[in-house]
Design a protein around this motif. Structure first.
Motif, mmCIF file in Angstrom:
data_model
loop_
_atom_site.group_PDB
_atom_site.id
_atom_site.type_symbol
_atom_site.label_atom_id
_atom_site.label_comp_id
_atom_site.label_asym_id
_atom_site.label_seq_id
_atom_site.Cartn_x
_atom_site.Cartn_y
_atom_site.Cartn_z
ATOM 1 N N ASP A 112 0.799 -1.215 0.000
ATOM 2 C CA ASP A 112 0.000 0.000 0.000
ATOM 3 C C ASP A 112 0.838 1.275 0.000
ATOM 4 O O ASP A 112 0.301 2.368 -0.132
ATOM 5 C CB ASP A 112 -0.951 0.010 1.200
ATOM 6 C CG ASP A 112 -2.110 -0.967 1.010
ATOM 7 O OD1 ASP A 112 -2.394 -1.344 -0.141
ATOM 8 O OD2 ASP A 112 -2.726 -1.349 2.014
ATOM 9 N N LEU A 113 2.146 1.144 0.168
ATOM 10 C CA LEU A 113 3.019 2.315 0.102
ATOM 11 C C LEU A 113 3.292 2.678 -1.357
ATOM 12 O O LEU A 113 3.269 1.823 -2.239
ATOM 13 C CB LEU A 113 4.360 2.036 0.789
ATOM 14 C CG LEU A 113 4.352 1.828 2.291
ATOM 15 C CD1 LEU A 113 5.758 1.485 2.770
ATOM 16 C CD2 LEU A 113 3.822 3.047 3.012
ATOM 17 N N ALA A 114 3.587 3.949 -1.586
ATOM 18 C CA ALA A 114 4.025 4.371 -2.913
ATOM 19 C C ALA A 114 5.338 3.656 -3.236
ATOM 20 O O ALA A 114 6.135 3.391 -2.329
ATOM 21 C CB ALA A 114 4.224 5.886 -2.933
ATOM 22 N N PRO A 115 5.585 3.329 -4.481
ATOM 23 C CA PRO A 115 6.787 2.559 -4.838
ATOM 24 C C PRO A 115 8.100 3.170 -4.340
ATOM 25 O O PRO A 115 8.965 2.456 -3.845
ATOM 26 C CB PRO A 115 6.741 2.516 -6.372
ATOM 27 C CG PRO A 115 5.292 2.607 -6.694
ATOM 28 C CD PRO A 115 4.717 3.522 -5.646
ATOM 29 N N ARG A 116 8.272 4.479 -4.446
ATOM 30 C CA ARG A 116 9.529 5.094 -3.981
ATOM 31 C C ARG A 116 9.642 5.002 -2.464
ATOM 32 O O ARG A 116 10.726 4.811 -1.936
ATOM 33 C CB ARG A 116 9.638 6.544 -4.444
ATOM 34 C CG ARG A 116 9.990 6.631 -5.931
ATOM 35 C CD ARG A 116 10.304 8.030 -6.373
ATOM 36 N NE ARG A 116 11.534 8.576 -5.864
ATOM 37 C CZ ARG A 116 12.742 8.364 -6.378
ATOM 38 N NH1 ARG A 116 12.880 7.563 -7.413
ATOM 39 N NH2 ARG A 116 13.809 8.938 -5.857
ATOM 40 N N GLN A 117 8.521 5.149 -1.754
ATOM 41 C CA GLN A 117 8.561 5.012 -0.300
ATOM 42 C C GLN A 117 8.935 3.578 0.081
ATOM 43 O O GLN A 117 9.714 3.349 0.998
ATOM 44 C CB GLN A 117 7.229 5.406 0.320
ATOM 45 C CG GLN A 117 6.967 6.892 0.274
ATOM 46 C CD GLN A 117 5.647 7.270 0.911
ATOM 47 O OE1 GLN A 117 4.809 6.416 1.214
ATOM 48 N NE2 GLN A 117 5.443 8.566 1.100
ATOM 49 N N ARG A 118 8.374 2.622 -0.620
ATOM 50 C CA ARG A 118 8.707 1.223 -0.359
ATOM 51 C C ARG A 118 10.187 0.979 -0.620
ATOM 52 O O ARG A 118 10.879 0.332 0.168
ATOM 53 C CB ARG A 118 7.859 0.307 -1.244
ATOM 54 C CG ARG A 118 7.983 -1.141 -0.870
ATOM 55 C CD ARG A 118 7.200 -2.088 -1.757
ATOM 56 N NE ARG A 118 5.945 -1.565 -2.232
ATOM 57 C CZ ARG A 118 5.296 -2.066 -3.280
ATOM 58 N NH1 ARG A 118 5.792 -3.096 -3.938
ATOM 59 N NH2 ARG A 118 4.161 -1.558 -3.682
ATOM 60 N N ALA A 119 10.684 1.534 -1.730
ATOM 61 C CA ALA A 119 12.101 1.367 -2.065
ATOM 62 C C ALA A 119 12.996 1.962 -0.982
ATOM 63 O O ALA A 119 13.993 1.354 -0.584
ATOM 64 C CB ALA A 119 12.397 2.016 -3.420
ATOM 65 N N VAL A 120 12.638 3.142 -0.470
ATOM 66 C CA VAL A 120 13.440 3.785 0.577
ATOM 67 C C VAL A 120 13.481 2.905 1.826
ATOM 68 O O VAL A 120 14.549 2.684 2.410
ATOM 69 C CB VAL A 120 12.892 5.190 0.913
ATOM 70 C CG1 VAL A 120 13.465 5.709 2.212
ATOM 71 C CG2 VAL A 120 13.199 6.160 -0.200
ATOM 72 N N LEU A 121 12.335 2.371 2.248
ATOM 73 C CA LEU A 121 12.318 1.533 3.448
ATOM 74 C C LEU A 121 13.125 0.256 3.256
ATOM 75 O O LEU A 121 13.856 -0.164 4.162
ATOM 76 C CB LEU A 121 10.878 1.186 3.848
ATOM 77 C CG LEU A 121 10.034 2.319 4.396
ATOM 78 C CD1 LEU A 121 8.679 1.783 4.862
ATOM 79 C CD2 LEU A 121 10.728 3.044 5.530
ATOM 80 N N VAL A 122 12.998 -0.363 2.106
ATOM 81 C CA VAL A 122 13.745 -1.599 1.852
ATOM 82 C C VAL A 122 15.242 -1.321 1.882
ATOM 83 O O VAL A 122 16.011 -2.053 2.515
ATOM 84 C CB VAL A 122 13.316 -2.233 0.513
ATOM 85 C CG1 VAL A 122 14.271 -3.343 0.094
ATOM 86 C CG2 VAL A 122 11.892 -2.780 0.616
ATOM 87 N N LEU A 123 15.658 -0.260 1.229
ATOM 88 C CA LEU A 123 17.086 0.053 1.195
ATOM 89 C C LEU A 123 17.616 0.453 2.569
ATOM 90 O O LEU A 123 18.681 0.018 2.986
ATOM 91 C CB LEU A 123 17.363 1.168 0.186
ATOM 92 C CG LEU A 123 17.141 0.794 -1.278
ATOM 93 C CD1 LEU A 123 17.249 2.029 -2.161
ATOM 94 C CD2 LEU A 123 18.101 -0.275 -1.729
ATOM 95 N N ARG A 124 16.867 1.284 3.291
ATOM 96 C CA ARG A 124 17.342 1.785 4.579
ATOM 97 C C ARG A 124 17.312 0.710 5.662
ATOM 98 O O ARG A 124 18.265 0.559 6.417
ATOM 99 C CB ARG A 124 16.485 2.976 5.053
ATOM 100 C CG ARG A 124 16.692 4.238 4.297
ATOM 101 C CD ARG A 124 17.955 4.983 4.679
ATOM 102 N NE ARG A 124 17.825 5.552 6.013
ATOM 103 C CZ ARG A 124 18.741 5.410 6.961
ATOM 104 N NH1 ARG A 124 19.833 4.738 6.743
ATOM 105 N NH2 ARG A 124 18.567 5.951 8.147
ATOM 106 N N TYR A 125 16.204 -0.031 5.776
ATOM 107 C CA TYR A 125 16.022 -0.902 6.930
ATOM 108 C C TYR A 125 16.220 -2.386 6.657
ATOM 109 O O TYR A 125 16.550 -3.130 7.564
ATOM 110 C CB TYR A 125 14.654 -0.656 7.566
ATOM 111 C CG TYR A 125 14.567 0.771 8.040
ATOM 112 C CD1 TYR A 125 15.320 1.197 9.127
ATOM 113 C CD2 TYR A 125 13.790 1.705 7.379
ATOM 114 C CE1 TYR A 125 15.286 2.508 9.554
ATOM 115 C CE2 TYR A 125 13.748 3.024 7.803
ATOM 116 C CZ TYR A 125 14.494 3.416 8.890
ATOM 117 O OH TYR A 125 14.472 4.712 9.310
#
Length: 171
Positions: A112-125
């Motif tokens: 349900d997150l926007a794709p860029r937000q999802r990408a940021v979380l995956v990369l960061r955490y």
């Protein structure tokens, strides 16, 4: 360089990094194994094509940037809707301790997150990258990474709270 040497070097890189690429792709796609495999194949193909140029700079960061960009491109295509992940989905286990219900809830919220937000979380955490590395991969400023991370975490908390309320019947 002989073709055989190139092949051997690339094969060695691929054996070392493919599992990490697949894990990242699975997180980006919220568990969609088939799309994750397609993303990894795209990244590996592009790494191979440019191997002569990137092997000395580090193929890992380049491959992860390609993977994230391929994911974002896939989400931009018109008419593309993510599949709903269900309990019947066959997928590799990421940890031995993960509760399947929690895993499904997190993956559902990630969808349900926007794709860029999802990408940021995956990369960061999930990839444990710092802000500067994320900014390089996503080709944006560090400030954008920070603001997208904050917005994504807030939205993720809201979604997981809503899911918790639904499953406990208190919503």
């Amino acid at each position: 360089m002989r073709g055989g040497d190139r092949e051997a070097e690339f094969r060695e890189y691929l054996l070392a990094d493919r599992t990490r690429l697949m894990r990242t792709a699975l997180l980006l796609t919220a568990g969609d194994v088939h799309t994750a495999e397609d993303l990894v194949q795209t990244a590996c193909t592009r790494v191979y094509v440019h191997w002569h140029r990137i092997k000395h700079e580090g193929a890992g960061p380049y491959a992860h940037r390609i993977l994230v960009n391929a994911f974002l491109d896939e989400r931009r295509r018109a008419g593309r809707h993510p599949e709903v992940v269900t309990a019947e989905t066959l997928e590799p286990r990421l940890t031995d301790e993960a509760d399947p219900a929690d895993t499904l809830a997190v993956r559902g919220a990630l969808l349900d997150l926007a794709p860029r937000q999802r990408a940021v979380l995956v990369l960061r955490y999930f990839q444990d990258l710092d802000v500067a590395s994320c900014a390089r991969i996503l080709e944006c400023t560090e400030g954008t990474v920070k603001s997208q991370t904050a917005k994504a975490l807030k939205r993720l908390r809201e979604l997981l709270s809503e899911e918790s309320d639904r499953t406990t019947g208190s919503g």
